[in-house]
Scaffold this active site. Structure first.
Site, PDB file in Angstrom:
ATOM      1  N   ASP A  39      18.516  40.487  10.513  1.00 47.61           N
ATOM      2  CA  ASP A  39      17.810  40.656   9.460  1.00 47.61           C
ATOM      3  C   ASP A  39      19.030  41.159   8.421  1.00 47.61           C
ATOM      4  OD1 ASP A  39      14.524  39.272   8.822  1.00 47.61           O
ATOM      5  OD2 ASP A  39      16.671  38.362   9.827  1.00 47.61           O
ATOM      6  N   ALA A  40      19.107  42.309   9.018  1.00 43.14           N
ATOM      7  CA  ALA A  40      19.967  43.605   8.301  1.00 43.14           C
ATOM      8  C   ALA A  40      21.966  43.431   8.031  1.00 43.14           C
ATOM      9  CB  ALA A  40      19.497  45.017   8.565  1.00 43.14           C
ATOM     10  N   ASP A  43      22.162  40.047   5.639  1.00 44.67           N
ATOM     11  CA  ASP A  43      21.602  40.865   4.877  1.00 44.67           C
ATOM     12  C   ASP A  43      22.767  41.074   4.225  1.00 44.67           C
ATOM     13  OD1 ASP A  43      18.360  41.004   5.009  1.00 44.67           O
ATOM     14  OD2 ASP A  43      19.438  39.408   3.827  1.00 44.67           O
ATOM     15  N   SER A  88       7.244   0.142   0.390  1.00 38.15           N
ATOM     16  CA  SER A  88       6.055  -0.676   0.803  1.00 38.15           C
ATOM     17  C   SER A  88       5.174  -2.174   0.650  1.00 38.15           C
ATOM     18  CB  SER A  88       4.989   0.707   0.724  1.00 38.15           C
ATOM     19  OG  SER A  88       4.514   0.509  -0.961  1.00 38.15           O
ATOM     20  N   LEU A  89       4.716  -2.460   1.071  1.00 38.70           N
ATOM     21  CA  LEU A  89       3.840  -3.790   0.665  1.00 38.70           C
ATOM     22  C   LEU A  89       2.427  -3.754  -0.263  1.00 38.70           C
ATOM     23  CD1 LEU A  89       5.028  -5.371   3.801  1.00 38.70           C
ATOM     24  CD2 LEU A  89       5.592  -5.878   1.456  1.00 38.70           C
ATOM     25  N   GLU A 122       5.386 -13.870   9.130  1.00 43.33           N
ATOM     26  CA  GLU A 122       5.598 -12.854   9.523  1.00 43.33           C
ATOM     27  C   GLU A 122       4.883 -11.578  10.510  1.00 43.33           C
ATOM     28  OE1 GLU A 122       8.870 -12.387   7.727  1.00 43.33           O
ATOM     29  OE2 GLU A 122       8.896  -9.973   8.421  1.00 43.33           O
ATOM     30  N   LYS A 124       3.248  -8.014  11.245  1.00 47.29           N
ATOM     31  CA  LYS A 124       3.588  -6.987  10.255  1.00 47.29           C
ATOM     32  C   LYS A 124       3.484  -6.198  11.667  1.00 47.29           C
ATOM     33  CE  LYS A 124       2.041  -3.981   6.608  1.00 47.29           C
ATOM     34  NZ  LYS A 124       2.362  -2.212   7.411  1.00 47.29           N
ATOM     35  N   ASP A 126       3.205  -2.427  13.629  1.00 50.51           N
ATOM     36  CA  ASP A 126       2.929  -1.447  13.913  1.00 50.51           C
ATOM     37  C   ASP A 126       3.915  -0.323  13.911  1.00 50.51           C
ATOM     38  OD1 ASP A 126       1.470   1.355  12.536  1.00 50.51           O
ATOM     39  OD2 ASP A 126       0.236   0.398  13.818  1.00 50.51           O
ATOM     40  N   ARG A 145      12.484   5.619   6.774  1.00 50.41           N
ATOM     41  CA  ARG A 145      12.706   5.533   5.229  1.00 50.41           C
ATOM     42  C   ARG A 145      12.005   7.075   4.244  1.00 50.41           C
ATOM     43  NH1 ARG A 145       6.561   4.784   2.786  1.00 50.41           N
ATOM     44  NH2 ARG A 145       7.558   3.247   1.177  1.00 50.41           N
ATOM     45  N   TYR A 232      13.804  -7.349   9.473  1.00 50.22           N
ATOM     46  CA  TYR A 232      13.115  -8.222   9.010  1.00 50.22           C
ATOM     47  C   TYR A 232      13.491  -7.873   7.400  1.00 50.22           C
ATOM     48  CZ  TYR A 232      10.270  -3.513   7.965  1.00 50.22           C
ATOM     49  OH  TYR A 232       9.936  -2.877   8.127  1.00 50.22           O
ATOM     50  N   LYS A 296       6.555 -13.918   2.486  1.00 53.86           N
ATOM     51  CA  LYS A 296       7.790 -13.486   1.432  1.00 53.86           C
ATOM     52  C   LYS A 296       7.644 -14.566   1.008  1.00 53.86           C
ATOM     53  CE  LYS A 296       8.862  -9.447   4.297  1.00 53.86           C
ATOM     54  NZ  LYS A 296      10.128  -9.573   5.879  1.00 53.86           N
ATOM     55  N   LYS A 320      -3.708  -7.947   5.914  1.00 56.24           N
ATOM     56  CA  LYS A 320      -4.325  -6.616   6.894  1.00 56.24           C
ATOM     57  C   LYS A 320      -4.468  -7.412   7.892  1.00 56.24           C
ATOM     58  CE  LYS A 320      -2.316  -3.368   6.349  1.00 56.24           C
ATOM     59  NZ  LYS A 320      -2.952  -1.693   6.169  1.00 56.24           N
ATOM     60  N   CYS A 425     -21.044  24.508  -8.211  1.00 54.85           N
ATOM     61  CA  CYS A 425     -20.068  24.337  -7.663  1.00 54.85           C
ATOM     62  C   CYS A 425     -19.566  25.061  -6.405  1.00 54.85           C
ATOM     63  CB  CYS A 425     -18.171  24.565  -8.337  1.00 54.85           C
ATOM     64  SG  CYS A 425     -16.817  25.021  -7.424  1.00 54.85           S
ATOM     65  N   CYS A 428     -16.874  28.216  -7.391  1.00 60.01           N
ATOM     66  CA  CYS A 428     -17.025  29.418  -7.846  1.00 60.01           C
ATOM     67  C   CYS A 428     -18.189  29.464  -8.829  1.00 60.01           C
ATOM     68  CB  CYS A 428     -16.069  28.876  -8.843  1.00 60.01           C
ATOM     69  SG  CYS A 428     -15.967  27.565 -10.282  1.00 60.01           S
ATOM     70  N   CYS A 443     -16.591  20.528 -10.863  1.00 61.10           N
ATOM     71  CA  CYS A 443     -16.610  21.619 -11.553  1.00 61.10           C
ATOM     72  C   CYS A 443     -16.417  21.745 -12.960  1.00 61.10           C
ATOM     73  CB  CYS A 443     -15.996  22.311 -10.174  1.00 61.10           C
ATOM     74  SG  CYS A 443     -15.342  24.283 -10.942  1.00 61.10           S
ATOM     75  N   CYS A 449     -12.073  28.693 -11.525  1.00 59.57           N
ATOM     76  CA  CYS A 449     -12.599  28.375 -10.194  1.00 59.57           C
ATOM     77  C   CYS A 449     -11.481  28.161  -8.974  1.00 59.57           C
ATOM     78  CB  CYS A 449     -13.196  26.026 -10.298  1.00 59.57           C
ATOM     79  SG  CYS A 449     -13.285  25.607  -8.563  1.00 59.57           S
TER      80      CYS A 449
HETATM   81  S1  IVH Z   1       9.376  -6.251   4.204  1.00 54.11           S
HETATM   82  C1  IVH Z   1       9.834  -4.606  -0.006  1.00 54.11           C
HETATM   83  N1  IVH Z   1       8.454  -6.636   6.907  1.00 54.11           N
HETATM   84  O1  IVH Z   1       5.481  -2.411   6.734  1.00 54.11           O
HETATM   85  C2  IVH Z   1       9.529  -4.720   1.405  1.00 54.11           C
HETATM   86  N2  IVH Z   1       7.724  -5.207   6.441  1.00 54.11           N
HETATM   87  O2  IVH Z   1       3.614  -2.186   4.662  1.00 54.11           O
HETATM   88  C3  IVH Z   1       9.919  -4.785   2.950  1.00 54.11           C
HETATM   89  N3  IVH Z   1       7.094  -3.885   8.106  1.00 54.11           N
HETATM   90  O3  IVH Z   1       7.268   0.255   5.020  1.00 54.11           O
HETATM   91  C4  IVH Z   1       9.148  -4.356   3.777  1.00 54.11           C
HETATM   92  N4  IVH Z   1       6.550  -5.009   9.675  1.00 54.11           N
HETATM   93  O4  IVH Z   1       7.561  -0.438   7.824  1.00 54.11           O
HETATM   94  C5  IVH Z   1       8.393  -6.555   6.182  1.00 54.11           C
HETATM   95  N5  IVH Z   1       7.554  -7.567   9.079  1.00 54.11           N
HETATM   96  C6  IVH Z   1       7.659  -6.862   8.164  1.00 54.11           C
HETATM   97  C7  IVH Z   1       6.646  -5.609   8.785  1.00 54.11           C
HETATM   98  C8  IVH Z   1       6.848  -4.909   7.562  1.00 54.11           C
HETATM   99  C9  IVH Z   1       6.142  -3.657   8.944  1.00 54.11           C
HETATM  100  C10 IVH Z   1       6.460  -1.930   7.262  1.00 54.11           C
HETATM  101  C11 IVH Z   1       7.362  -1.456   7.074  1.00 54.11           C
HETATM  102  C12 IVH Z   1       7.133  -1.336   5.820  1.00 54.11           C
HETATM  103  C13 IVH Z   1       5.509  -1.404   5.669  1.00 54.11           C
HETATM  104  C14 IVH Z   1       5.060  -1.612   4.028  1.00 54.11           C
END
Ligand code: IVH
Length: 701
Positions: A39-40, A43, A88-89, A122, A124, A126, A145, A232, A296, A320, A425, A428, A443, A449
């Protein structure tokens, strides 16, 4: 040699050498966790560098070690700014949500219920999303991402995945392919078996295994892990792939990507839902995890028109699968005090596995929820309350905190008593009161607090707020406990209060002179910060990341935001109308912002913070658009688009859309039937045009 006696040539040479040495030392320390100098010495080198730079400011190097924040290297992965954000969706949880999704789209477009509108459906996947950039057919970059704007550069790792081509032919010059990295069930089981044999870490589920394997600093490790990839979607493109989503996916398949075989086009909600059921029936046999079905809009020109809300597209949704459930016992109810003082009851559970993850805590929301009624007094769980000792059914929905779905009264212990939230609370001792119309008890301690103060500080340094390298929740707790910081502004005076000697920090376990200096540098680096982050960091109730971005985009500078918020009157006047006229800002949020910004103690703390910062104006997005920064008002009947679409489109081009004409209005777009607004615009000399002229102006004609 004294820096003052060096010749410029000698100084330049020595700066080059110092830079090299310090970068090497930083890498050894942060990236490799293997410091190679003391460290010295570190520095001393840094001081020497600073002394020469002070003597020869014009020789300061672009890669000067004085600008180095340790963390920049510590992170290991470089950062990648996404040219097109990774979003995200939104979610649908039942069939009605799917029907509503279709109706929302029709309404936005102004389409009748019987006009045909195709969607793709299609699985989703995981896993975790990845963006692959190809230039002239060659894979040049792969990025995670991250927060959607900036991800991590994992190019070397992505190259080890067999499903990802290194080279493709007949592709546009610039092509970003997006999709999901995942691990199959079989590969996951084999990996875990191998890991436990070797005494290594095992993974809770395939998603974690995929994420842990992709985010390896050593690409050789990634290579040894069997990852797969489904394409996708896409990001930046030099030429369109097709006219439809299904056509674009077919192109990706032709380039050599794996695309999901269960992708199908559907002509509306009925077909979408039946495809969902078909996929759900096959779910267990697919050999990889999926957590729903993504729909989509197929026509890409409609996708373009529909555009995005702040973080999700209007043209897609994730339907979902129902969450997995498990029964366990509720051992205790703890109270957590949040940054806005809310008392949140948390269920402590006997650990149970739900969907591959061990769950031992769950949220209980608020006292009504525990008592078995919703915010309007209507029964939930048919009115069954929750008591300590009960058998409860827990579930996980996505990545969020586990929740409690039901309680089994037949197994309730005879001595179980109804739960009552404390009225003081627990942190506090101040009164905790529940105001009329508020679902939660809060609170009243405010800044006295400690729980509120610490939570506020944690929020302040969180990733979407100031995101200070080396200052996370743990450090904030420690610094608060030691009395070093009480409010955000204190973070920025740490260096001056502790001086360059850093005596106290240095004596703390885990802090060396160098790491402390790095921390102060990292703090200094965040003095210059964007408006949206500043607004978000204040931790105002109801103002999340998206709302902060909306406010920043509207007011653009701290001065304008502050001026408006301190002079606004709740529920009346032009400033209030302007604030609540922002798409996405309702009365509740507006009231919260105005109240906070006008509250004395809060203001003192905010002012002290702002004095430490240089707040950067919000960027006007799409600055090359002819309407960026302009204030536009729509009036009369629009014939080629709905009002919602007109507004969203204008905003996406960086314009502000207002509901009323004033001297600040730049353009009035007047359709047939325009009345008083057109007259007022004429009186004020505001430029007025019809819908066609507007579309021509923004290039949509
Ligand atoms: S479309 C603009 N298609 O889900 C939208 N996403 O909850 C672009 N994911 O961040 C995403 N399967 O990581 C799309 N067939 C699919 C997917 C998918 C998984 C994930 C993706 C996204 C997340 C959103």
């Amino acid at each position: 040699m004294d820096a003052a006696t060096l010749s410029p040539e000698q100084a330049a040479a020595e700066l080059a050498w110092l830079s090299q040495q310090l970068i090497k030392a930083n890498t050894a320390y942060h990236r490799d966790d293997a410091p190679d100098i003391s460290d010295a010495t570190y520095d001393a080198l840094k001081r020497r560098n600073a002394a020469i730079e002070a003597q020869f400011p014009e020789l300061k190097r672009d890669d000067s070690p004085s600008d180095l924040v340790g963390g920049a290297i510590a992170e290991g992965f470089g950062k990648v700014q996404h040219v097109v954000r990774m979003l995200s969706l939104g979610n649908a949880f039942d069939d009605d949500d799917v029907v509503e999704f279709d109706q929302r789209i029709r309404k936005y477009l102004g389409w009748a219920a019987d006009t045909s509108l195709a969607y793709t459906a299609e699985p989703k996947i995981d896993g975790l999303s990845l963006s692959l950039r190809y230039e002239n057919g060659k894979l040049i970059q792969a990025a995670t991402r991250g927060d959607g704007e900036t991800g991590e550069n994992v190019t070397a790792n992505a190259r080890t995945i067999a499903d990802i081509p290194h080279e493709i032919s007949d592709a546009p010059d610039v092509l970003e392919v997006r999709g999901e990295v995942y691990m199959s069930h079989a590969d996951f089981a084999a990996l875990n078996a191998r890991q436990s044999e070797n005494g290594g870490k095992t993974f809770a589920n395939p998603r974690n295994a995929a994420a842990g394997s992709l985010r390896q600093l050593d690409a050789e490790i990634t290579k040894s892990r069997p990852l797969r990839f489904f394409a996708y979607a896409w990001g930046d493109l030099s030429a369109p792939l097709a006219e439809t989503q299904s056509g674009a996916i077919a192109r990706l398949a032709a380039f050599g990507f794996s695309t999901n075989p269960l992708t199908q086009t559907c002509d509306g909600p009925t077909e979408m839902i039946s495809h969902y059921k078909m996929i759900e029936a096959q779910r267990a046999d697919l050999g990889y995890d999926i957590d729903g079905v993504v729909y989509k809009v197929d026509d890409l020109s409609l996708q373009r028109r529909l555009g995005f809300r702040s973080t999700t597209p209007r043209w897609a949704i994730a339907h979902k699968f129902p969450a997995e459930l498990a029964w366990t016992t509720l051992e205790a109810i703890d109270i957590q005090v949040g940054r806005t003082g809310a008392l949140s009851p948390v269920a402590r559970l006997r650990p149970v596995t739900v969907g591959g993850v061990v769950v031992s805590n769950a949220t209980l929301h608020n006292e009504d929820y525990i008592a078995g009624r919703d915010g309007n007094g209507a029964p939930i769980r048919e009115g069954r309350d929750i008591r300590v000792g009960d058998w409860v059914q827990v579930y996980r929905a996505g990545d969020v905190i586990p929740k409690i779905k039901d309680v089994d009264l037949a197994r309730r212990p005879a001595d179980a008593t109804p739960y009552a939230l404390p009225t003081k609370c627990p942190e506090c001792g101040s009164d905790a009161i529940r105001e009329e119309g508020d679902a939660v008890r809060r609170c009243t301690g405010g800044i006295i607090c400690p729980a509120q103060a610490v939570e506020k500080l944690k929020h302040f340094v969180s990733r979407a707020a100031f995101d200070i390298e080396g200052l996370g929740a743990k450090q904030v707790e420690q610094f608060y406990a030691d009395g070093w910081i009480a409010t955000p502004a204190d973070i920025f005076t740490l260096r001056e209060r502790f001086g360059e000697g850093l005596q106290q920090l240095k004596n703390r376990e885990g802090w060396g002179e160098k790491s402390a200096a790095n921390l102060f540098d990292a703090i200094d680096e965040k003095r210059s910060i964007g408006l949206a982050r500043v607004i978000f960091s204040l931790g105002i109730r109801h103002v999340g990341e998206n709302s902060a971005a909306l406010l920043a985009g509207h007011y653009t500078s701290w001065a304008a935001f502050e001026q408006a918020m301190t002079t606004a009157r709740i529920g009346e006047g032009a400033i209030w109308d302007d604030l609540t006229g922002i798409d996405g800002v309702g009365d509740v949020m507006a009231t919260s912002v105005v109240t906070t910004m006008q509250q004395e103690a809060e203001r003192a703390s905010i002012d002290r913070l702002i004095a430490q910062l240089s707040v950067q104006d919000a960027e006007i997005r799409a600055t090359d658009s002819p309407v960026a920064g302009k204030t536009v008002v729509f009036t009369g009947t629009l014939e080629r688009m709905t009002r919602a679409e007109a507004k969203a489109r204008a905003e996406s081009l960086g314009a502000k859309v207002s509901g009323s004409v004033s001297a600040k209005t730049d353009i009035l777009v007047a359709g047939p039937g325009a009345g008083s607004k057109a007259k007022k615009a004429a009186d004020l000399g505001v430029e007025t045009m019809d819908e066609d002229a507007w579309l021509a102006l923004i290039g949509d004609a």
